[in-house]
Write an enzyme that holds these catalytic residues in place. Sequence first.
Site, PDB file in Angstrom:
ATOM      1  N   GLU A  50      -8.069  -1.047  16.400  1.00 27.54           N
ATOM      2  CA  GLU A  50      -7.340   0.102  15.703  1.00 27.54           C
ATOM      3  C   GLU A  50      -6.830   1.179  16.662  1.00 27.54           C
ATOM      4  O   GLU A  50      -5.743   1.713  16.379  1.00 27.54           O
ATOM      5  CB  GLU A  50      -8.400   0.726  14.549  1.00 27.54           C
ATOM      6  CG  GLU A  50      -7.137   1.536  13.623  1.00 27.54           C
ATOM      7  CD  GLU A  50      -8.172   2.053  12.474  1.00 27.54           C
ATOM      8  OE1 GLU A  50      -9.276   1.488  12.061  1.00 27.54           O
ATOM      9  OE2 GLU A  50      -7.839   2.908  11.896  1.00 27.54           O
TER      10      GLU A  50
ATOM     11  N   ARG B 166       0.817  -1.252   0.139  1.00 28.61           N
ATOM     12  CA  ARG B 166      -0.002   0.109   0.044  1.00 28.61           C
ATOM     13  C   ARG B 166       0.844   1.267   0.076  1.00 28.61           C
ATOM     14  O   ARG B 166       0.576   2.345  -0.674  1.00 28.61           O
ATOM     15  CB  ARG B 166      -0.861   0.017   1.234  1.00 28.61           C
ATOM     16  CG  ARG B 166      -1.964  -1.257   1.083  1.00 28.61           C
ATOM     17  CD  ARG B 166      -2.822  -1.106   2.362  1.00 28.61           C
ATOM     18  NE  ARG B 166      -4.035  -2.169   1.804  1.00 28.61           N
ATOM     19  CZ  ARG B 166      -4.787  -2.346   2.710  1.00 28.61           C
ATOM     20  NH1 ARG B 166      -4.787  -2.029   4.139  1.00 28.61           N
ATOM     21  NH2 ARG B 166      -5.860  -3.463   2.337  1.00 28.61           N
TER      22      ARG B 166
END
Lengths: 568, 114
Positions: free
Chosen positions: A382, A294
Amino acid sequence: MSAAANTEPLRVQTDVLVIGAGGAGIYAAIEAARAGCDVMLLDRSLIGRGGATVMAQMTVAAALGDEAPDHWTHHLDDTLAAGRGLCDPALSQLLCEEGPACIREMDEWGVGWARKDGKITSAFAPGHDRPRCVYVDFLNTGPAVSKTLRTRVHKQKSVTRSGDLLVVDLLKSDGEVTGAVAWHVGSGAPVIISAKATIVATGGLTRLYRRNSASSNMGGDGYALCLRAGATLIDMEFVQFFPIGHLAPRLIGMDPIMWDPFRYKLGGRLLNGAREEFTHRYGAPDDGRYVITRDMATYAILQEVAAGRGSPHGGAYLSFEHVPEANLREAFGPVIDRLAENGIDLTSTPVEVAPIAHYHMGGVATDPAMRTEIPGLLVAGEAVGGANGANRLSGNAITEALVFGRQAGRTAAARAQGMSRTATARPSPDTLALFGDGPAGTPLNTAGMLERLQALMADEVGPLRTRDGLARALAGLDGLQAELGSRPAGTGAAFDMARLDWYDLRNMLAVARAVALAALNREESRGAHQREDFPGMLPEWTLNQTVRLNDAGLALGQTPVPTAEARP
Amino acid sequence: MTETATLNIWRGDDRARGRIETYDVPFEPGQSVLDGLRWVRVHRDPALAIRYSCINANACKECMLELDGETVYACTARLEARPMTVAPLSNKKLVRDLVTEIAPPAERFAPKDE
């Protein structure tokens, strides 16, 4: 006087308070309840609807080894390599080692992982050394995970679920977190929750950016709550941009991340405005096989745009024109019809894609039991920093939500069961003032301020950064902070949007500053943090930056990357 | 090319005493009614109450409202170059403006005695 200021705060108590009802929070609640605790599961939005989990259309990485041999140590190797030297190996190990057990438990709960010949099937994703990513067809992984967890938590009688509760601050007594104070968005009432253990599972910070893939609730609330409670944030400069977020033509009813599973299954070619392949120019040939990580793909697309070779809307083309329609149908069935409703025919036209804020590698510092340094305060999902270093591997986010959620629930339950009584959480007068009337005069355009903050972060603290841009960002944040003031906007009545935005801006400005400060200080390029004025990765920067809040404001620090041996 | 939609939006916190406020909203074909409502919040009235989380993906299912009398998701209904009437769900308890109480009863905050 406002309704809120006239109202004595409501008081509730529980063993384990879980803030945030996405994948991590719900799994934590289930686990704490299974261990015998009373649990209060809160969300600022609706339970299981407003987090990032429900939006995940893609895949979940776990070394199941069902279709072909695999072992969690291979998954760990790939996770550490993707993290560019900054992962906390103990957290990464927890993610990889316990991922399969959570995936299998979800399977027992009926999530419906895609199968071939009776075995759970795995897709290949960039950065993995073999197919390792499970999914639910079609583009249904997140909704299926969310629904399964919601159904499961319903069965836990000791879990109380409450939506529309926005936590404004954590509460402390004698150095320990004793609960939280929340604003009940639905009625405007302040609510004090006393808890033996509090788990922050509020997700990431992608709402700081103009183009983002997550829900509007991902404004970094949990990072700000933990900062103000005295916890440490790490790796805040590492915001992951998903390289191929949908850009054009306008597409509604679909997650902008949807092209990821298309690429897993069908390849697809990434092309510049002249319809040429280009990622090889940046040392990462893609060849339609979707192997580029990414951070590299984001870098390549933005450099191509900067060189004047972007697509018309300022991104790159993603083309499936070479894929026969029968293959498209087989891979994505009804999704092809939904695309047609939006006027998109993949067999004849490419779409435009561009990097979009997607995930935050940074977060709250924690041990592998999910404890922060503040007793009584845990984190999950997260909100945790450290497991993914400078760049997260595809598929690790849902795995992390499940594994860290389960672990946090377990640790919180053990703490709660070791305590004979629940200390009564007491907000300070300063905290209670956050529920009073706003200042007189012209009301703030809070919605406009949010949009300006997002533009500032996207333009100056995006994937490509410079010293000048980061300095402009910090100056802009100063201006927004001065506008925001210290007294909350609005009256605090039910669904008072000015009050809601004000609480959000208070958190978002603190978190945005943490990201910008850490990005300015890291004078190198690594993973998701790319400095145009400091290209290249430097060995002396193989360290984690920390952010803490002290009397003078946010303070940066540095800490060596933990070694696997350093942690018990 | 930018066109204009005219949004007639029901406002208030009491069904019996609501009012309609009208906003002209610029848009590009393909945008959603939610895009238009968000534009109104930023450019005309930040106090306009709407409930949504996922913005675009039709995943959170929170943005249900009535568009010209029909129940829709604001994120998938398209803006059009004509007057459009937007109102809260008529079969749910009103909270404010376009926000109604849509959570299942077991997931609403209900304080118990400490």
